[in-house]
Scaffold this motif. Sequence first.
Motif, PDB file in Angstrom:
ATOM      1  N   UNK A  57      56.786   6.124  30.554  1.00 35.14           N
ATOM      2  CA  UNK A  57      57.732   5.277  29.837  1.00 35.14           C
ATOM      3  C   UNK A  57      58.265   4.224  30.795  1.00 35.14           C
ATOM      4  N   UNK A  58      58.346   2.968  30.314  1.00 36.13           N
ATOM      5  CA  UNK A  58      58.815   1.897  31.187  1.00 36.13           C
ATOM      6  C   UNK A  58      57.878   1.747  32.364  1.00 36.13           C
ATOM      7  N   UNK A  59      58.425   1.744  33.563  1.00 36.19           N
ATOM      8  CA  UNK A  59      57.601   1.671  34.764  1.00 36.19           C
ATOM      9  C   UNK A  59      57.400   3.042  35.407  1.00 36.19           C
ATOM     10  N   UNK A  60      57.807   4.088  34.723  1.00 40.84           N
ATOM     11  CA  UNK A  60      57.607   5.450  35.199  1.00 40.84           C
ATOM     12  C   UNK A  60      56.323   5.950  34.551  1.00 40.84           C
ATOM     13  N   UNK A  61      55.186   5.675  35.199  1.00 44.74           N
ATOM     14  CA  UNK A  61      53.879   5.943  34.620  1.00 44.74           C
ATOM     15  C   UNK A  61      53.085   6.882  35.515  1.00 44.74           C
ATOM     16  N   UNK A  62      52.134   7.567  34.913  1.00 39.16           N
ATOM     17  CA  UNK A  62      51.278   8.457  35.672  1.00 39.16           C
ATOM     18  C   UNK A  62      49.866   8.437  35.141  1.00 39.16           C
ATOM     19  N   UNK A  63      48.920   8.688  36.025  1.00 40.70           N
ATOM     20  CA  UNK A  63      47.512   8.774  35.673  1.00 40.70           C
ATOM     21  C   UNK A  63      47.008  10.128  36.147  1.00 40.70           C
ATOM     22  N   UNK A  64      46.492  10.909  35.222  1.00 44.18           N
ATOM     23  CA  UNK A  64      45.981  12.239  35.549  1.00 44.18           C
ATOM     24  C   UNK A  64      44.516  12.113  35.939  1.00 44.18           C
ATOM     25  N   UNK A  65      44.180  12.616  37.117  1.00 45.21           N
ATOM     26  CA  UNK A  65      42.798  12.609  37.576  1.00 45.21           C
ATOM     27  C   UNK A  65      42.227  14.011  37.441  1.00 45.21           C
ATOM     28  N   UNK A  66      41.092  14.110  36.730  1.00 45.98           N
ATOM     29  CA  UNK A  66      40.465  15.406  36.461  1.00 45.98           C
ATOM     30  C   UNK A  66      38.966  15.328  36.715  1.00 45.98           C
ATOM     31  N   UNK A  67      38.366  16.506  36.952  1.00 47.08           N
ATOM     32  CA  UNK A  67      36.913  16.599  37.122  1.00 47.08           C
ATOM     33  C   UNK A  67      36.272  16.972  35.797  1.00 47.08           C
ATOM     34  N   UNK A  68      35.383  16.121  35.305  1.00 43.83           N
ATOM     35  CA  UNK A  68      34.676  16.491  34.076  1.00 43.83           C
ATOM     36  C   UNK A  68      33.587  17.507  34.407  1.00 43.83           C
ATOM     37  N   UNK A  69      33.167  18.361  33.572  1.00 41.53           N
ATOM     38  CA  UNK A  69      33.688  18.593  32.227  1.00 41.53           C
ATOM     39  C   UNK A  69      34.799  19.636  32.188  1.00 41.53           C
ATOM     40  N   UNK A  70      35.129  20.239  33.341  1.00 40.75           N
ATOM     41  CA  UNK A  70      36.106  21.334  33.356  1.00 40.75           C
ATOM     42  C   UNK A  70      37.543  20.854  33.176  1.00 40.75           C
ATOM     43  N   UNK A  71      37.794  19.584  33.462  1.00 44.62           N
ATOM     44  CA  UNK A  71      39.136  18.994  33.419  1.00 44.62           C
ATOM     45  C   UNK A  71      40.097  19.624  34.430  1.00 44.62           C
ATOM     46  N   UNK A  72      39.522  20.206  35.489  1.00 47.31           N
ATOM     47  CA  UNK A  72      40.366  20.720  36.566  1.00 47.31           C
ATOM     48  C   UNK A  72      40.872  19.538  37.393  1.00 47.31           C
ATOM     49  N   UNK A  73      42.009  19.698  38.079  1.00 41.83           N
ATOM     50  CA  UNK A  73      42.571  18.595  38.849  1.00 41.83           C
ATOM     51  C   UNK A  73      41.583  18.067  39.908  1.00 41.83           C
TER      52      UNK A  73
END
Length: 79
Positions: A57-73
């Motif tokens: 929200x606003x300038x408080x943003x995040x991008x989640x990085x995951x490994x496909x296909x497991x979606x682990x961090x």
Amino acid sequence: FNTFGGGPVAMRVGKAVLDAMQHDAVIDNVSKVGAYLLAGLKDLCNKHSLAGDARGSGLFLGLELVRPPSLSPATEEAE
């Protein structure tokens, strides 16, 4: 306990900051820029498999990085 938070000088400074933010339409600008950045991050999510999700929200943003296909961090990739 804070001896500076309620003092008259601190109160005037705080009011001056709030007045300047209102006069310069800072909140409106933050909303516009944040929406633009979030749209760009979501576009990255559609283009790159490591980008799992973008949110915030606003300038408080995040991008989640995951490994496909497991979606682990994707911890190592983030470094």
